[in-house]
Write a protein that holds these residues in place. Structure first.
Motif, PDB file in Angstrom:
ATOM      1  N   GLY A   6     -18.504  96.424  63.018  1.00 42.62           N
ATOM      2  CA  GLY A   6     -18.069  95.699  64.200  1.00 42.62           C
ATOM      3  C   GLY A   6     -18.583  94.275  64.268  1.00 42.62           C
ATOM      4  O   GLY A   6     -18.469  93.621  65.302  1.00 42.62           O
ATOM      5  N   SER A   7     -19.150  93.776  63.172  1.00 43.56           N
ATOM      6  CA  SER A   7     -19.668  92.401  63.155  1.00 43.56           C
ATOM      7  C   SER A   7     -18.534  91.379  63.187  1.00 43.56           C
ATOM      8  O   SER A   7     -18.704  90.267  63.686  1.00 43.56           O
ATOM      9  N   ILE A   8     -17.373  91.737  62.610  1.00 43.90           N
ATOM     10  CA  ILE A   8     -16.187  90.891  62.705  1.00 43.90           C
ATOM     11  C   ILE A   8     -15.014  91.772  63.125  1.00 43.90           C
ATOM     12  O   ILE A   8     -14.928  92.942  62.721  1.00 43.90           O
ATOM     13  N   PRO A   9     -14.107  91.240  63.956  1.00 39.87           N
ATOM     14  CA  PRO A   9     -12.961  92.040  64.402  1.00 39.87           C
ATOM     15  C   PRO A   9     -11.852  92.041  63.361  1.00 39.87           C
ATOM     16  O   PRO A   9     -11.829  91.189  62.461  1.00 39.87           O
ATOM     17  N   VAL A  10     -10.936  92.971  63.485  1.00 38.49           N
ATOM     18  CA  VAL A  10      -9.754  92.996  62.618  1.00 38.49           C
ATOM     19  C   VAL A  10      -8.587  92.385  63.380  1.00 38.49           C
ATOM     20  O   VAL A  10      -8.567  92.368  64.617  1.00 38.49           O
ATOM     21  N   ASP A  11      -7.607  91.862  62.663  1.00 34.26           N
ATOM     22  CA  ASP A  11      -6.405  91.321  63.305  1.00 34.26           C
ATOM     23  C   ASP A  11      -5.446  92.448  63.670  1.00 34.26           C
ATOM     24  O   ASP A  11      -4.748  92.372  64.681  1.00 34.26           O
ATOM     25  N   SER A  12      -5.423  93.477  62.833  1.00 30.42           N
ATOM     26  CA  SER A  12      -4.616  94.665  63.134  1.00 30.42           C
ATOM     27  C   SER A  12      -5.119  95.816  62.284  1.00 30.42           C
ATOM     28  O   SER A  12      -5.878  95.628  61.334  1.00 30.42           O
ATOM     29  N   GLY A  13      -4.688  97.009  62.636  1.00 34.30           N
ATOM     30  CA  GLY A  13      -5.163  98.207  61.954  1.00 34.30           C
ATOM     31  C   GLY A  13      -6.133  98.973  62.839  1.00 34.30           C
ATOM     32  O   GLY A  13      -6.495  98.522  63.940  1.00 34.30           O
ATOM     33  N   THR A  14      -6.545 100.142  62.377  1.00 29.59           N
ATOM     34  CA  THR A  14      -7.424 101.001  63.171  1.00 29.59           C
ATOM     35  C   THR A  14      -8.592 101.507  62.344  1.00 29.59           C
ATOM     36  O   THR A  14      -8.490 101.659  61.122  1.00 29.59           O
ATOM     37  N   TYR A  20     -11.510 104.636  62.451  1.00 23.87           N
ATOM     38  CA  TYR A  20     -11.865 105.901  63.069  1.00 23.87           C
ATOM     39  C   TYR A  20     -13.177 106.429  62.505  1.00 23.87           C
ATOM     40  O   TYR A  20     -13.437 106.327  61.306  1.00 23.87           O
ATOM     41  N   ILE A  21     -13.990 106.990  63.376  1.00 24.02           N
ATOM     42  CA  ILE A  21     -15.095 107.848  62.971  1.00 24.02           C
ATOM     43  C   ILE A  21     -14.752 109.227  63.510  1.00 24.02           C
ATOM     44  O   ILE A  21     -14.720 109.436  64.719  1.00 24.02           O
ATOM     45  N   GLY A  22     -14.463 110.146  62.621  1.00 18.48           N
ATOM     46  CA  GLY A  22     -13.956 111.443  63.047  1.00 18.48           C
ATOM     47  C   GLY A  22     -12.611 111.242  63.722  1.00 18.48           C
ATOM     48  O   GLY A  22     -11.712 110.598  63.181  1.00 18.48           O
ATOM     49  N   SER A  23     -12.472 111.737  64.929  1.00 19.92           N
ATOM     50  CA  SER A  23     -11.218 111.596  65.671  1.00 19.92           C
ATOM     51  C   SER A  23     -11.262 110.438  66.665  1.00 19.92           C
ATOM     52  O   SER A  23     -10.292 110.194  67.375  1.00 19.92           O
ATOM     53  N   GLU A  24     -12.389 109.707  66.723  1.00 17.94           N
ATOM     54  CA  GLU A  24     -12.552 108.642  67.705  1.00 17.94           C
ATOM     55  C   GLU A  24     -12.154 107.292  67.131  1.00 17.94           C
ATOM     56  O   GLU A  24     -12.640 106.874  66.080  1.00 17.94           O
ATOM     57  N   ASN A  25     -11.297 106.604  67.844  1.00 12.09           N
ATOM     58  CA  ASN A  25     -10.873 105.269  67.466  1.00 12.09           C
ATOM     59  C   ASN A  25     -11.944 104.279  67.920  1.00 12.09           C
ATOM     60  O   ASN A  25     -12.162 104.091  69.117  1.00 12.09           O
ATOM     61  N   ILE A  26     -12.615 103.627  66.972  1.00 14.20           N
ATOM     62  CA  ILE A  26     -13.688 102.687  67.315  1.00 14.20           C
ATOM     63  C   ILE A  26     -13.286 101.233  67.044  1.00 14.20           C
ATOM     64  O   ILE A  26     -14.135 100.341  67.042  1.00 14.20           O
ATOM     65  N   THR A  27     -11.992 100.993  66.848  1.00 16.58           N
ATOM     66  CA  THR A  27     -11.515  99.666  66.454  1.00 16.58           C
ATOM     67  C   THR A  27     -12.023  98.575  67.389  1.00 16.58           C
ATOM     68  O   THR A  27     -12.406  97.484  66.946  1.00 16.58           O
ATOM     69  N   HIS A  28     -12.026  98.846  68.683  1.00 22.52           N
ATOM     70  CA  HIS A  28     -12.431  97.834  69.656  1.00 22.52           C
ATOM     71  C   HIS A  28     -13.797  98.136  70.274  1.00 22.52           C
ATOM     72  O   HIS A  28     -14.172  97.515  71.267  1.00 22.52           O
ATOM     73  N   MET A  29     -14.519  99.056  69.665  1.00 24.69           N
ATOM     74  CA  MET A  29     -15.867  99.369  70.152  1.00 24.69           C
ATOM     75  C   MET A  29     -16.808  98.232  69.759  1.00 24.69           C
ATOM     76  O   MET A  29     -16.821  97.794  68.614  1.00 24.69           O
ATOM     77  N   PRO A  30     -17.615  97.716  70.704  1.00 25.43           N
ATOM     78  CA  PRO A  30     -18.534  96.612  70.374  1.00 25.43           C
ATOM     79  C   PRO A  30     -19.582  97.030  69.361  1.00 25.43           C
ATOM     80  O   PRO A  30     -19.905  98.221  69.221  1.00 25.43           O
ATOM     81  N   GLU A  31     -20.109  96.032  68.667  1.00 22.24           N
ATOM     82  CA  GLU A  31     -21.056  96.277  67.589  1.00 22.24           C
ATOM     83  C   GLU A  31     -22.280  97.057  68.061  1.00 22.24           C
ATOM     84  O   GLU A  31     -22.745  97.972  67.361  1.00 22.24           O
ATOM     85  N   PHE A  32     -22.830  96.716  69.238  1.00 22.01           N
ATOM     86  CA  PHE A  32     -24.061  97.370  69.679  1.00 22.01           C
ATOM     87  C   PHE A  32     -23.860  98.865  69.923  1.00 22.01           C
ATOM     88  O   PHE A  32     -24.784  99.660  69.751  1.00 22.01           O
ATOM     89  N   ARG A  33     -22.659  99.248  70.310  1.00 23.13           N
ATOM     90  CA  ARG A  33     -22.388 100.677  70.509  1.00 23.13           C
ATOM     91  C   ARG A  33     -22.208 101.392  69.172  1.00 23.13           C
ATOM     92  O   ARG A  33     -22.607 102.547  69.008  1.00 23.13           O
ATOM     93  N   ARG A  34     -21.624 100.723  68.199  1.00 19.59           N
ATOM     94  CA  ARG A  34     -21.463 101.334  66.876  1.00 19.59           C
ATOM     95  C   ARG A  34     -22.828 101.568  66.218  1.00 19.59           C
ATOM     96  O   ARG A  34     -22.997 102.502  65.437  1.00 19.59           O
ATOM     97  N   GLN A  35     -23.795 100.695  66.548  1.00 20.15           N
ATOM     98  CA  GLN A  35     -25.113 100.817  65.937  1.00 20.15           C
ATOM     99  C   GLN A  35     -25.820 102.109  66.309  1.00 20.15           C
ATOM    100  O   GLN A  35     -26.772 102.504  65.644  1.00 20.15           O
ATOM    101  N   ARG A  36     -25.377 102.757  67.367  1.00 24.60           N
ATOM    102  CA  ARG A  36     -25.958 104.046  67.722  1.00 24.60           C
ATOM    103  C   ARG A  36     -25.563 105.128  66.717  1.00 24.60           C
ATOM    104  O   ARG A  36     -26.228 106.148  66.612  1.00 24.60           O
TER     105      ARG A  36
END
Length: 257
Positions: A54-62, A64-80
């Motif tokens: 999550g350090s850089i965003p994507v222009d498009s695409g998705t 997933y971690i498991g069944s959860e879409n994390i495409t727009h999840m902020p970096e600090f939350r992914r670090q958990r």
């Protein structure tokens, strides 16, 4: 399971300096897999890690971690859920804090910051035993500031700290590149031990072809934002350094170098 689906990423989009980094890039990493990633400079290795973390965003695409879409999840939350060790040993630790304070900080990752002491005295023995497993004598230096440690000691601490709390993925971004050969060997042996003991799903970017061959059960070679080699299991185990060099040379010739 980690999935990157149809990832597109452009730099300086809409300008004369527009550069396509990834175009419809796809990657799936199974739970418990250890993926070694190699490739020339600018091939997209570290950018891929930055997109996952999550350090850089994507222009498009998705993503997933498991069944959860994390495409727009902020970096600090992914670090958990994701632990990361950087190329620069200084980036994984706080130099002006003691070893004990660094350990406590990592131990509290993802937890709420309430009005209480930063270091839980009941956890000190646990920190000491964890540091002892590194075999570097750091367990006897809890009150020493991390900034005075060697690069290898700091990188070992960064690896330990990144895996102290339960995580689903370990990201290693050329984590031995800034170390001398002897220290790099120590860190790689420690890496293999930690990954195996904690059964971590791991992605390791490295320029060391021997490490790419010896570690992990899957090997990717990146070039211009695509995986031009993807071998796992027995096929990966049969790859030698000469095979990788031959592929690198072929790509270099194709590019006119």
């Amino acid at each position: 399971m980690l999935k990157l689906n149809n990832i597109n990423k452009y730099y300086n989009a809409g300008t004369v300096n527009e550069m396509c980094l990834f175009q419809d890039f796809n990657l799936s990493v199974a739970e418990g897999q250890f993926v070694s990633v190699v490739g020339s400079n600018g091939s997209g290795k570290t950018s891929m890690l930055n997109i996952i973390c999550g350090s850089i965003p994507v222009d498009s695409g998705t993503i997933y971690i498991g069944s959860e879409n994390i495409t727009h999840m902020p970096e600090f939350r992914r670090q958990r859920r994701i632990g990361r060790v950087y190329q620069n040993p200084a980036m994984g630790t706080c130099p002006h804090m003691t070893i004990l304070e660094n350990m406590a900080l990592a131990d509290n990752k993802g937890k709420p910051f309430n009005l209480r002491r930063g270091t839980n005295k009941k956890r000190v023995d646990y920190y000491r035993e964890s540091l002892k497993s590194l075999g570097l004598g750091l367990e006897d230096k809890l009150q020493v500031k991390v900034g005075v440690l060697s690069g290898g000691q700091r990188q070992a601490m960064a690896l330990l700290m990144s895996t102290m709390t339960p995580i689903e993925f370990l990201i290693l971004d050329e984590h031995t590149a800034a170390l001398d050969p002897k220290t790099a060997e120590v860190i790689m042996e420690l890496t293999g031990k930690v990954v195996k003991e904690k059964n971590l799903t791991t992605i390791m970017v490295t320029h060391n072809l021997r490490y790419a061959v010896e570690y992990g059960d899957r090997l990717l070679m990146m070039h211009q934002g695509q995986a031009v080699m993807d071998e796992a299991g027995e096929r990966k185990a049969s790859i030698c350094i000469e095979d990788l060099l031959e592929r690198f040379n072929a790509i270099s010739i194709e590019c006119g170098n």
